[in-house]
Scaffold this active site. Structure first.
Site, PDB file in Angstrom:
ATOM      1  N   TYR A  60      86.301 -43.441   1.070  1.00 55.72           N
ATOM      2  CA  TYR A  60      85.436 -44.623   0.993  1.00 55.72           C
ATOM      3  C   TYR A  60      85.816 -45.744   1.953  1.00 55.72           C
ATOM      4  CZ  TYR A  60      84.310 -42.052  -3.247  1.00 55.72           C
ATOM      5  OH  TYR A  60      83.955 -41.059  -4.126  1.00 55.72           O
TER       6      TYR A  60
ATOM      7  N   PRO B 169      79.780 -46.719 -11.400  1.00 57.06           N
ATOM      8  CA  PRO B 169      81.178 -46.845 -11.802  1.00 57.06           C
ATOM      9  C   PRO B 169      82.186 -46.681 -10.669  1.00 57.06           C
ATOM     10  CG  PRO B 169      80.208 -44.805 -12.621  1.00 57.06           C
ATOM     11  CD  PRO B 169      79.085 -45.640 -12.108  1.00 57.06           C
TER      12      PRO B 169
ATOM     13  N   ASN C  83      73.563 -46.704  -5.401  1.00 56.22           N
ATOM     14  CA  ASN C  83      74.689 -45.791  -5.345  1.00 56.22           C
ATOM     15  C   ASN C  83      75.136 -45.620  -6.793  1.00 56.22           C
ATOM     16  OD1 ASN C  83      77.004 -44.322  -5.058  1.00 56.22           O
ATOM     17  ND2 ASN C  83      77.897 -45.617  -3.454  1.00 56.22           N
TER      18      ASN C  83
ATOM     19  N   GLU D 160      68.518 -43.626  -2.274  1.00 62.61           N
ATOM     20  CA  GLU D 160      69.782 -43.133  -2.843  1.00 62.61           C
ATOM     21  C   GLU D 160      70.860 -43.247  -1.768  1.00 62.61           C
ATOM     22  OE1 GLU D 160      69.789 -38.987  -3.964  1.00 62.61           O
ATOM     23  OE2 GLU D 160      71.915 -39.051  -4.529  1.00 62.61           O
TER      24      GLU D 160
ATOM     25  N   ARG E 179      81.860 -32.222  -0.258  1.00 61.83           N
ATOM     26  CA  ARG E 179      82.954 -32.445  -1.203  1.00 61.83           C
ATOM     27  C   ARG E 179      82.940 -31.390  -2.326  1.00 61.83           C
ATOM     28  NH1 ARG E 179      83.380 -38.628  -2.737  1.00 61.83           N
ATOM     29  NH2 ARG E 179      85.366 -37.826  -3.513  1.00 61.83           N
TER      30      ARG E 179
ATOM     31  N   ARG F 182      90.457 -47.646  -4.058  1.00 59.66           N
ATOM     32  CA  ARG F 182      90.322 -46.233  -4.448  1.00 59.66           C
ATOM     33  C   ARG F 182      90.098 -45.348  -3.224  1.00 59.66           C
ATOM     34  NH1 ARG F 182      84.164 -44.835  -6.316  1.00 59.66           N
ATOM     35  NH2 ARG F 182      85.167 -42.917  -6.997  1.00 59.66           N
TER      36      ARG F 182
HETATM   37  C1  DQA Z   1      79.886 -41.799  -4.281  1.00 59.70           C
HETATM   38  C2  DQA Z   1      80.090 -40.287  -4.418  1.00 59.70           C
HETATM   39  C3  DQA Z   1      80.258 -39.889  -5.875  1.00 59.70           C
HETATM   40  O1  DQA Z   1      80.442 -38.490  -5.984  1.00 59.70           O
HETATM   41  C4  DQA Z   1      81.459 -40.578  -6.481  1.00 59.70           C
HETATM   42  O2  DQA Z   1      81.563 -40.271  -7.856  1.00 59.70           O
HETATM   43  C5  DQA Z   1      81.471 -42.045  -6.246  1.00 59.70           C
HETATM   44  C6  DQA Z   1      80.983 -42.575  -4.981  1.00 59.70           C
HETATM   45  C7  DQA Z   1      79.843 -42.260  -2.814  1.00 59.70           C
HETATM   46  O3  DQA Z   1      79.451 -43.387  -2.582  1.00 59.70           O
HETATM   47  O4  DQA Z   1      80.240 -41.495  -1.915  1.00 59.70           O
HETATM   48  O5  DQA Z   1      81.958 -42.805  -7.082  1.00 59.70           O
HETATM   49  O6  DQA Z   1      78.633 -42.125  -4.866  1.00 59.70           O
END
Ligand code: DQA
Length: 146
Positions: A24, A11, A75, A99, A108, A19
């Site tokens: 990111y 998601p 992801n 992963e 975080r 975002r």
């Molecule tokens: C994420 C990290 C997750 O905690 C977050 O909810 C995301 C992106 C990442 O790629 O850093 O949506 O998976």
């Protein structure tokens, strides 16, 4: 020939570029997809690049991957931290799983520091930005050729 891989995105990753750029980066989801397709071509891998905001659809993608793909890069985004269903589906996939996280989830909020996937994945990449996708493809090529 073991060369079919799927990259599954959870998601909100469809909104990359818009975002939380501090976490990111500025790359858009479309550009990321393009880069992954290009890298896979360079490495002679056949790739599917999927995204869903819906947990059950992600479970379906993972289940379907059993008979179609030699490896999964995932992801799972927020579902990483919550979804036993995604974990269980991945556990049924008896081939390599990477992963992936764009951000360093261990730096975080506390709720992000727990992954339900890590202990059943072959390996993981986190905190290296969108480049992590390219690194995951390189690693997956080696895993599927084994
Ligand atoms: C994420 C990290 C997750 O905690 C977050 O909810 C995301 C992106 C990442 O790629 O850093 O949506 O998976």
């Amino acid at each position: 020939m073991n060369n079919k891989i799927i990259i599954i995105n959870g998601p909100n990753l469809n909104l990359l570029g818009e975002r939380e750029q501090s976490q990111y980066g500025s790359i858009t989801f479309e550009k990321l997809k393009e880069n992954c397709i290009q890298k896979s071509k360079d490495l002679n891998l056949s790739i599917e690049f999927a995204q869903s905001n819906v947990e059950g659809e992600l479970v379906d993608l993972i289940q379907d991957a059993r008979n179609k793909f030699d490896g999964i890069i995932i992801n799972a985004a927020a579902f990483t931290h919550t979804s036993v269903a995604i974990r269980d589906a991945l556990d049924i996939f008896k081939k390599p799983i990477i992963e992936l996280h764009i951000s360093n989830i261990y730096k975080r909020e506390e709720f992000r520091q727990k992954s339900l996937i890590s202990d059943i994945a072959t390996g993981g990449i986190f905190g290296l930005g969108a480049d992590g996708y390219i690194l995951a493809i390189i690693a997956m090529q080696k895993l599927v050729k084994k």
